[in-house]
Structures are given as structure tokens and as C-alpha cells.
Design an enzyme around this catalytic site. Sequence first.
Site, short mmCIF file in Angstrom:
data_model
loop_
_atom_site.label_atom_id
_atom_site.label_comp_id
_atom_site.label_asym_id
_atom_site.label_seq_id
_atom_site.Cartn_x
_atom_site.Cartn_y
_atom_site.Cartn_z
N SER A 45 -22.52 53.16 -11.44
CA SER A 45 -22.94 53.01 -12.85
C SER A 45 -24.07 53.97 -13.20
CB SER A 45 -23.33 51.56 -13.16
OG SER A 45 -24.55 51.21 -12.54
N HIS A 46 -24.73 54.55 -12.21
CA HIS A 46 -25.80 55.51 -12.49
C HIS A 46 -25.66 56.77 -11.63
CE1 HIS A 46 -27.22 52.01 -14.61
NE2 HIS A 46 -27.95 52.83 -15.33
N GLU A 189 -21.95 49.23 -16.28
CA GLU A 189 -20.85 48.49 -15.63
C GLU A 189 -19.80 48.11 -16.66
OE1 GLU A 189 -19.96 47.72 -12.64
OE2 GLU A 189 -21.69 48.54 -11.61
N HIS A 230 -32.64 31.58 -19.83
CA HIS A 230 -33.97 31.76 -20.45
C HIS A 230 -34.92 32.54 -19.54
CE1 HIS A 230 -34.28 28.11 -18.01
NE2 HIS A 230 -35.58 28.35 -17.92
P1 NDP Z 1 -26.86 44.97 -9.12
O1 NDP Z 1 -26.59 43.60 -9.64
O2 NDP Z 1 -25.72 45.78 -8.65
O3 NDP Z 1 -27.90 44.91 -7.92
C1 NDP Z 1 -29.15 44.35 -8.09
C2 NDP Z 1 -29.96 44.34 -6.82
O4 NDP Z 1 -29.60 43.19 -6.06
C3 NDP Z 1 -29.77 45.53 -5.92
O5 NDP Z 1 -31.01 45.87 -5.35
C4 NDP Z 1 -28.77 45.01 -4.89
O6 NDP Z 1 -28.81 45.68 -3.63
C5 NDP Z 1 -29.21 43.58 -4.74
N1 NDP Z 1 -28.13 42.68 -4.30
C6 NDP Z 1 -26.88 42.60 -4.80
N2 NDP Z 1 -26.20 41.65 -4.12
C7 NDP Z 1 -27.03 41.13 -3.19
C8 NDP Z 1 -26.92 40.13 -2.19
N3 NDP Z 1 -25.79 39.45 -2.02
N4 NDP Z 1 -28.00 39.87 -1.43
C9 NDP Z 1 -29.15 40.55 -1.59
N5 NDP Z 1 -29.32 41.52 -2.51
C10 NDP Z 1 -28.28 41.79 -3.31
O7 NDP Z 1 -27.72 45.79 -10.21
P2 NDP Z 1 -27.48 45.95 -11.77
O8 NDP Z 1 -26.03 46.13 -12.05
O9 NDP Z 1 -28.21 44.89 -12.49
O10 NDP Z 1 -28.24 47.35 -12.02
C11 NDP Z 1 -27.68 48.54 -11.50
C12 NDP Z 1 -28.58 49.70 -11.77
O11 NDP Z 1 -28.66 49.94 -13.16
C13 NDP Z 1 -30.02 49.55 -11.32
O12 NDP Z 1 -30.28 50.60 -10.41
C14 NDP Z 1 -30.86 49.71 -12.58
O13 NDP Z 1 -32.07 50.44 -12.42
C15 NDP Z 1 -29.92 50.47 -13.47
N6 NDP Z 1 -30.23 50.24 -14.88
C16 NDP Z 1 -30.94 51.21 -15.56
C17 NDP Z 1 -31.25 51.02 -16.89
C18 NDP Z 1 -32.07 52.02 -17.62
O14 NDP Z 1 -32.38 51.78 -18.78
N7 NDP Z 1 -32.45 53.12 -17.05
C19 NDP Z 1 -30.84 49.82 -17.61
C20 NDP Z 1 -30.15 48.87 -16.79
C21 NDP Z 1 -29.84 49.08 -15.47
P3 NDP Z 1 -27.58 46.66 -3.21
O15 NDP Z 1 -27.69 47.85 -4.14
O16 NDP Z 1 -27.84 46.97 -1.78
O17 NDP Z 1 -26.31 45.89 -3.42
O1 PYC Z 2 -26.68 50.63 -17.65
O2 PYC Z 2 -27.71 49.34 -19.09
C1 PYC Z 2 -27.53 50.43 -18.54
C2 PYC Z 2 -28.38 51.59 -18.95
C3 PYC Z 2 -29.01 51.78 -20.12
C4 PYC Z 2 -29.68 52.99 -20.02
C5 PYC Z 2 -29.43 53.50 -18.78
N1 PYC Z 2 -28.64 52.61 -18.13
#
Ligand code: NDP
Ligand code: PYC
Length: 345
Positions: A45-46, A189, A230
Site C-alpha cells: 500500500s506504500h 488498502e 472511540h
Molecule cells: P497494518 O495493519 O498492516 O500493520 C500495522 C502494524 O501492526 C504493523 O507494524 C504490523 O507489522 C503490525 N502487525 C500486524 N499484524 C500483527 C500481528 N498479528 N501481531 C503483531 N503485530 C502485527 O498497517 P496499516 O494498514 O494500518 O498501515 C499501513 C501503512 O500505511 C503504515 O506504514 C502507515 O504509515 C501507512 N499510512 C500512511 C499514511 C500517510 O498519511 N502517510 C496514512 C495511513 C497509513 P508487520 O508490518 O510486520 O505486519
Molecule cells: O493510505 O491512508 C493512506 C494514505 C494517505 C496518505 C498516504 N497514505
Amino acid sequence: MAQQFTYETLLERVVAIFRRAGMNEVQATALARVFVSGERDACKSHGVYRIEGTLRTLKAGKVKGDAVPRLVDDGGQGAVVRVDAGGGFSNAGFELGLPVLAERARALGLAALVVNDCTHFAALWPEVEAVTAQGLAGLVMCPSYATVAPTGGRAPLLGTNPLAFGWPRPGGQPPYVFDFATSVAARGEIELHRRAGKTLPEGWAIDAEGNPTTDPEAALEGAMLPFGGHKGSAIATMIELLAGVMIGDLTSPEVLDYLGTTALAPFHGELILALDPAKFSAGRAGDPLARAEALFAAIEGQGARLPSQRRFAARARAEAEGITLSDDEVAQLDRFLELGLDALD
Ligand code: NDP
Ligand code: PYC
């Protein structure tokens, strides 16, 4: 069919695409490093999928690909280090500010890096890992654009506001790192599900009428939901306050007003905190790093895994076997390299 790249060959290709699109060296390399690292660590996703949005944002004139970030002089002593990203990408600003942040955190115990006026389109773990590589704990956060309904509400207001934390570990082990959106899932995602023609898991989003939906199109038209009800809603709000309002930068609703669309990369600020465990524990019994190891061992002793272990395993695999891109992904990179911003219709 798929094609294999090393980190270096893929980085070279992505930097060349960004340079072809008019970005300067400092912007192109800083942003390419985080997208290629995302691809290497199986964070699709990134990863390289973000290149298209980057080019679209450059073409729309909503980010300055030739910006040169600047450290704002505070007299050289304070706990708040500020970088003016000059309308460029946050990553170049972060790279400039990191050494000063680390030096101040070691001197004071705690320091903050504020990056203002930046476009942020990447995962946060590369930044938190860079802080832990300095032997410091790190906390990183930023707003996004209004796409998430607060719990109890029905319309997009908060961002997917990511939060990342890192803790350094001894003996050459990778750090303890978590990094997640404060929505149930990152918006990237949802977009990847839409492109793949897949339905969403239940509980990710509501449609424009506020009804639960598993249709990615309806979710993108409606609102995403905070994780943990919440609790996630409150943490996302805290990020709007600390990394938006407090640092004098845009909140997620203001970002959406400014851009007028979620099809471009969001423009706002970012907050990075660095903490020195040695300073915080001075005079107290026990070595904080050793005590942390005992905690991690107890977590793993129950059969649980630490966050980022999947990612570090993917990194080790990619380092041994290469980074795999599909033929469609490679064709798109070739097109971007050949046509630059003209590749976008
Ligand atoms: P995920 O839900 O995929 O993962 C969240 C974290 O939880 C990770 O560190 C992951 O480690 C860990 N994790 C997942 N499953 C388990 C488990 N069973 N036990 C322990 N740890 C676990 O992340 P998101 O989809 O919420 O976010 C993905 C990316 O999107 C992030 O890197 C975030 O910075 C980025 N993002 C950026 C935004 C922006 O504005 N720039 C906005 C929103 C998101 P692992 O990777 O090893 O699975
Ligand atoms: O995946 O939500 C997201 C996001 C927003 C900006 C960068 N990533």
C-alpha cells in the site's frame, strides 16, 4: 511473469522516473528510498503503487518537486527542531532534520522535529527506524485528508492519520517498530482492493448514506472507520491536534479543502519525537534496553509475534532473492520513465 530487482536497481529506476518528472536530486532520492523500501518490505500500500499519485500531484502543481528543505534557525539549543519543507515532500525535510534531532535528544533527553509545509505520501516506519538507528526511541505522526468518520458520526472528517513507534534493540537486532493508520485500514488498502476488484472486509467503511459497506467504490465515496471505535477516533483526533494544530499546520479537513480531492497526495505537516532511554532512566535501577528485551521475550514466549517481524522477514527475503514486481508494474514504470508527466491522462 514477474521481474526481479535488487534494492539498488529499483531505487535507480524510481529516482530516474522522479528526475524525469522534474524533481531535484534531494526530493527524488528521499522519496524513492521510502517507496522502494516499502516494496522491499512487502508493504504494497506504500510501495511503487504510490509513484502514480506522486506524478499526479506534481502535474497538478500541488507539490514542489524542486523544493530545497531548510532548517529554521532556533539559536541551536532548543528541544524543538523545525524544518521548512518548502512545499516539497516530507522525506527530504526529515533527512535534513534527523541529525539535529538526534543530537538534541541526546543532549536534552527529549526533542521534537517539526516538518512544516510538506506533502506526505509514505509509510512512517522508515522514519521511526532511522530514529532507532541513532539509539533513540521515536514516535512519528501526521494527519492526512478528511476520509474517516469520527465514531458516532457519518461523514469524513479525520484523516487515516498514521502513528508509528520505534524502540532500539541491542546486538544488531532490528528495532521494535509498529506503524499503522488510525483507521481500520489505510486508504491505500481500499484503493488496492478496488483495483483488484475485491470486496472489503466488513467493518472498514460506510457508504455516503452512512450504511456499512464492503464495496471499495462506495467506501471511497463514503467514509472509512477508525480502528477500535472511540479509542481510534480519539487517537486520530490527538494526531490532528499535535501534528496539525500544535505545529501550525493543516488538519485533515483543511487539507481536503486545500486539495479539493483525495486523488492527490496530502499537504500538511509532520511531528517526530525522539527520546533517549538512557537519559530518562538515569539514576534508576536496571538497564532500559535489557528490561525491554525481557518484555519482548515474554511476548514472544506466549507465541505472539512482535510488530514489524513480518516486514523484517520480507526484507530478509528480498535481500536474498530480490524484489519482485509484476509485468504490469514494470510496464507502468517503463511508461513513467519514457513519458514523464505526459504518461498521465
Ligand atoms: P497494518 O495493519 O498492516 O500493520 C500495522 C502494524 O501492526 C504493523 O507494524 C504490523 O507489522 C503490525 N502487525 C500486524 N499484524 C500483527 C500481528 N498479528 N501481531 C503483531 N503485530 C502485527 O498497517 P496499516 O494498514 O494500518 O498501515 C499501513 C501503512 O500505511 C503504515 O506504514 C502507515 O504509515 C501507512 N499510512 C500512511 C499514511 C500517510 O498519511 N502517510 C496514512 C495511513 C497509513 P508487520 O508490518 O510486520 O505486519
Ligand atoms: O493510505 O491512508 C493512506 C494514505 C494517505 C496518505 C498516504 N497514505
